[in-house]
Design a protein around this motif. Structure first.
Motif, PDB file in Angstrom:
ATOM      1  N   ARG A  75      42.664  39.905  33.339  1.00  0.00           N
ATOM      2  CA  ARG A  75      41.756  41.049  33.185  1.00  0.00           C
ATOM      3  C   ARG A  75      40.701  40.734  32.119  1.00  0.00           C
ATOM      4  NH1 ARG A  75      43.750  46.064  35.216  1.00  0.00           N
ATOM      5  NH2 ARG A  75      45.932  45.951  35.911  1.00  0.00           N
ATOM      6  N   VAL A  76      41.163  40.148  31.023  1.00  0.00           N
ATOM      7  CA  VAL A  76      40.246  39.782  29.949  1.00  0.00           C
ATOM      8  C   VAL A  76      39.318  38.664  30.408  1.00  0.00           C
ATOM      9  CG1 VAL A  76      40.076  38.983  27.556  1.00  0.00           C
ATOM     10  CG2 VAL A  76      41.980  40.463  28.244  1.00  0.00           C
ATOM     11  N   ALA A  77      39.865  37.674  31.105  1.00  0.00           N
ATOM     12  CA  ALA A  77      39.057  36.544  31.568  1.00  0.00           C
ATOM     13  C   ALA A  77      37.959  37.002  32.525  1.00  0.00           C
ATOM     14  CB  ALA A  77      39.957  35.513  32.250  1.00  0.00           C
ATOM     15  N   GLN A  78      38.258  37.960  33.376  1.00  0.00           N
ATOM     16  CA  GLN A  78      37.241  38.460  34.303  1.00  0.00           C
ATOM     17  C   GLN A  78      36.097  39.129  33.545  1.00  0.00           C
ATOM     18  OE1 GLN A  78      40.207  40.553  36.876  1.00  0.00           O
ATOM     19  NE2 GLN A  78      39.102  39.596  38.562  1.00  0.00           N
ATOM     20  N   GLU A  79      36.438  39.916  32.534  1.00  0.00           N
ATOM     21  CA  GLU A  79      35.401  40.533  31.705  1.00  0.00           C
ATOM     22  C   GLU A  79      34.544  39.464  31.026  1.00  0.00           C
ATOM     23  OE1 GLU A  79      36.994  43.259  28.888  1.00  0.00           O
ATOM     24  OE2 GLU A  79      38.285  44.268  30.356  1.00  0.00           O
ATOM     25  N   MET A  80      35.206  38.449  30.484  1.00  0.00           N
ATOM     26  CA  MET A  80      34.484  37.404  29.773  1.00  0.00           C
ATOM     27  C   MET A  80      33.591  36.600  30.726  1.00  0.00           C
ATOM     28  SD  MET A  80      35.376  37.676  26.563  1.00  0.00           S
ATOM     29  CE  MET A  80      35.181  36.118  25.716  1.00  0.00           C
TER      30      MET A  80
ATOM     31  N   GLN B 133      37.219  31.997  40.525  1.00  0.00           N
ATOM     32  CA  GLN B 133      38.298  32.718  41.173  1.00  0.00           C
ATOM     33  C   GLN B 133      39.370  32.981  40.113  1.00  0.00           C
ATOM     34  OE1 GLN B 133      39.643  30.918  44.949  1.00  0.00           O
ATOM     35  NE2 GLN B 133      37.902  29.526  44.755  1.00  0.00           N
ATOM     36  N   PHE B 134      40.135  34.046  40.297  1.00  0.00           N
ATOM     37  CA  PHE B 134      41.171  34.410  39.336  1.00  0.00           C
ATOM     38  C   PHE B 134      42.485  34.560  40.086  1.00  0.00           C
ATOM     39  CE2 PHE B 134      37.084  35.842  37.844  1.00  0.00           C
ATOM     40  CZ  PHE B 134      37.056  35.396  36.533  1.00  0.00           C
ATOM     41  N   MET B 135      43.449  33.741  39.710  1.00  0.00           N
ATOM     42  CA  MET B 135      44.736  33.716  40.408  1.00  0.00           C
ATOM     43  C   MET B 135      45.860  33.963  39.409  1.00  0.00           C
ATOM     44  SD  MET B 135      46.412  30.614  42.667  1.00  0.00           S
ATOM     45  CE  MET B 135      45.136  30.789  43.915  1.00  0.00           C
ATOM     46  N   ASP B 136      46.643  35.019  39.639  1.00  0.00           N
ATOM     47  CA  ASP B 136      47.754  35.288  38.735  1.00  0.00           C
ATOM     48  C   ASP B 136      49.028  34.659  39.274  1.00  0.00           C
ATOM     49  OD1 ASP B 136      49.571  37.486  40.120  1.00  0.00           O
ATOM     50  OD2 ASP B 136      47.495  38.091  40.493  1.00  0.00           O
TER      51      ASP B 136
ATOM     52  N   ILE C 259      37.176  30.642  28.217  1.00  0.00           N
ATOM     53  CA  ILE C 259      35.978  30.116  27.548  1.00  0.00           C
ATOM     54  C   ILE C 259      35.822  28.620  27.762  1.00  0.00           C
ATOM     55  CG2 ILE C 259      34.965  29.680  25.274  1.00  0.00           C
ATOM     56  CD1 ILE C 259      35.869  32.460  24.445  1.00  0.00           C
ATOM     57  N   TYR C 260      36.913  27.872  27.769  1.00  0.00           N
ATOM     58  CA  TYR C 260      36.803  26.434  28.018  1.00  0.00           C
ATOM     59  C   TYR C 260      36.245  26.188  29.418  1.00  0.00           C
ATOM     60  CZ  TYR C 260      39.611  25.641  23.822  1.00  0.00           C
ATOM     61  OH  TYR C 260      40.069  25.602  22.529  1.00  0.00           O
ATOM     62  N   ALA C 261      36.756  26.899  30.402  1.00  0.00           N
ATOM     63  CA  ALA C 261      36.260  26.750  31.772  1.00  0.00           C
ATOM     64  C   ALA C 261      34.804  27.184  31.871  1.00  0.00           C
ATOM     65  CB  ALA C 261      37.127  27.567  32.733  1.00  0.00           C
TER      66      ALA C 261
ATOM     67  N   LEU D 114      42.246  37.621  23.081  1.00  0.00           N
ATOM     68  CA  LEU D 114      40.979  37.594  22.355  1.00  0.00           C
ATOM     69  C   LEU D 114      41.132  36.908  21.000  1.00  0.00           C
ATOM     70  CD1 LEU D 114      39.602  41.151  23.209  1.00  0.00           C
ATOM     71  CD2 LEU D 114      38.758  38.939  24.055  1.00  0.00           C
ATOM     72  N   ALA D 115      42.308  37.074  20.364  1.00  0.00           N
ATOM     73  CA  ALA D 115      42.526  36.413  19.073  1.00  0.00           C
ATOM     74  C   ALA D 115      42.519  34.892  19.238  1.00  0.00           C
ATOM     75  CB  ALA D 115      43.845  36.872  18.467  1.00  0.00           C
ATOM     76  N   LEU D 116      43.168  34.392  20.277  1.00  0.00           N
ATOM     77  CA  LEU D 116      43.210  32.954  20.504  1.00  0.00           C
ATOM     78  C   LEU D 116      41.835  32.387  20.841  1.00  0.00           C
ATOM     79  CD1 LEU D 116      46.540  32.739  22.533  1.00  0.00           C
ATOM     80  CD2 LEU D 116      46.159  32.009  20.182  1.00  0.00           C
ATOM     81  N   ALA D 117      40.949  33.240  21.326  1.00  0.00           N
ATOM     82  CA  ALA D 117      39.578  32.797  21.610  1.00  0.00           C
ATOM     83  C   ALA D 117      38.815  32.453  20.342  1.00  0.00           C
ATOM     84  CB  ALA D 117      38.827  33.877  22.388  1.00  0.00           C
TER      85      ALA D 117
END
Length: 351
Positions: A217-222, A233-236, A193-195, A159-162
């Motif tokens: 996890r954070v990206a999915q919330e965002m 889609q989210f791929m780890d 956020i860029y995507a 979140l800080a880097l965002a």
């Protein structure tokens, strides 16, 4: 109402980031004067960058960071492959000169931040790489404890880097030119956020975000806040080891490569090139030093910050172009500025 990733800030935050990174210049300059005797050494005998690294007992990466900053400050210049003092440095930073102010700078020689910088330069290892202070903040590598693997710290740093990404994402979406793209792979995309800005700009576009599990996890919330979850889609995985999706016609590396040293940068670009179809594009969104590695100063100081917290530094456009061409990709247009010193370099996989 979904958040709008395409809304530009009313004011330019670039000066805030420049002020924030300014301390890196003070620490590098003091280290050069008071700990490495760099100006006296080059006054006696100008030499190449490689020779200076040997003279100072430094590895190539810290030598690049230190010399790039001093060149950007107008204190060193390169002539016929040899580093020399400028008139400014010769008059004011050579011990014993009539107007020497080195002892004044040396008043900060024992300050904690300067001593830390000296240690980083000598060891060529980022903060936390010995796990003494909880592990490295922004990188993941086997054998190094990473803050990006723990739920709380991964959330905090992501979140800080965002804070920068949300200011720059509208400009990236504006210049990326993805009207003909169908599937975006965002590697190391953090909050995404860029995507998300690119998805909002181009409604037919789909995206896959590839990152560490706790970051995703954070990206999915965002993605829910920005109203694009149904197109993501989210791929780890490990971007250096795990298979990359091969159904993306566009890959984005936004502020990723600067976290890594030369071999890792080349390896990741080659992996991206292999994953792309013919005619696919690789977009590198990052900061770019001058090809001569003599500035601009704000990016040289940012490079010192990257050096402190990651295994990388800032790179020049020429360095990126060399890696891209080695991987069989073609750069077909100039770098397009986005914001906060960032720009977009695009390469195509030939058909």
């Amino acid at each position: 109402m979904p958040h709008n990733a395409l809304r530009f800030p009313a004011t330019d935050p670039t000066p805030i980031f420049e002020h924030f990174r300014g301390n890196q210049g003070s620490d590098l300059l003091t280290a050069a004067v008071a700990h490495f005797d760099l100006f006296a050494s080059l006054d006696r005998t100008p030499c190449s960058l490689d020779d200076l690294a040997q003279r100072l007992s430094l590895a190539p990466r810290p030598t690049h960071v230190l010399v790039t900053a001093l060149r950007a400050m107008g204190l060193l210049r390169e002539i016929d492959g040899r580093l020399q003092l400028t008139e400014l440095a010769r008059e004011h930073l050579v011990p014993g000169s009539d107007f020497d102010c080195g002892d004044y700078l040396g008043l900060a020689a024992q300050s904690p931040s300067v001593l830390q910088m000296v240690q980083l330069l000598k060891t060529n290892r980022p903060l936390g790489s010995d796990a003494s202070d909880g592990g490295a903040a922004f990188i993941y590598r086997d054998g190094i404890a990473s803050a990006m693997e723990a739920t709380d710290t991964a959330r905090h740093f992501t979140l800080a880097l965002a804070g920068r990404a949300k200011n720059v994402a509208p400009a990236l979406a504006e210049v990326a030119g993805l009207a003909d793209a169908t599937h975006l792979l965002d590697i190391g995309g953090g909050t995404g956020i860029y995507a998300f800005a690119l998805l909002q700009k181009h409604p037919p576009l789909q995206a896959t975000l590839f990152d560490r599990p706790e970051v995703l996890r954070v990206a999915q919330e965002m993605s829910e806040r920005y109203g694009v979850t149904n197109r993501c889609q989210f791929m780890d995985g490990d971007m250096f080891a795990d298979p990359l999706p091969v159904d993306a016609d566009t890959i984005l590396l936004s502020n990723v490569l600067h976290d890594w040293d030369l071999p890792e940068c080349q390896a990741l670009i080659e992996r991206c090139a292999e994953a792309l179809p013919s005619g696919g594009r690789l977009m590198i969104h990052d900061v770019f030093l001058n090809d001569a590695l003599d500035g601009p100063l704000p990016i040289a100081l940012y490079s010192a910050s990257l050096f402190s917290f990651t295994e990388g530094r800032a790179y020049s456009a020429a360095e990126y172009r060399d890696w891209l061409e080695t991987a069989g990709l073609e750069c077909y247009e100039p770098i397009r500025p986005t914001g906060v010193h960032c720009g977009l370099m695009t390469a195509i996989k030939p058909t």
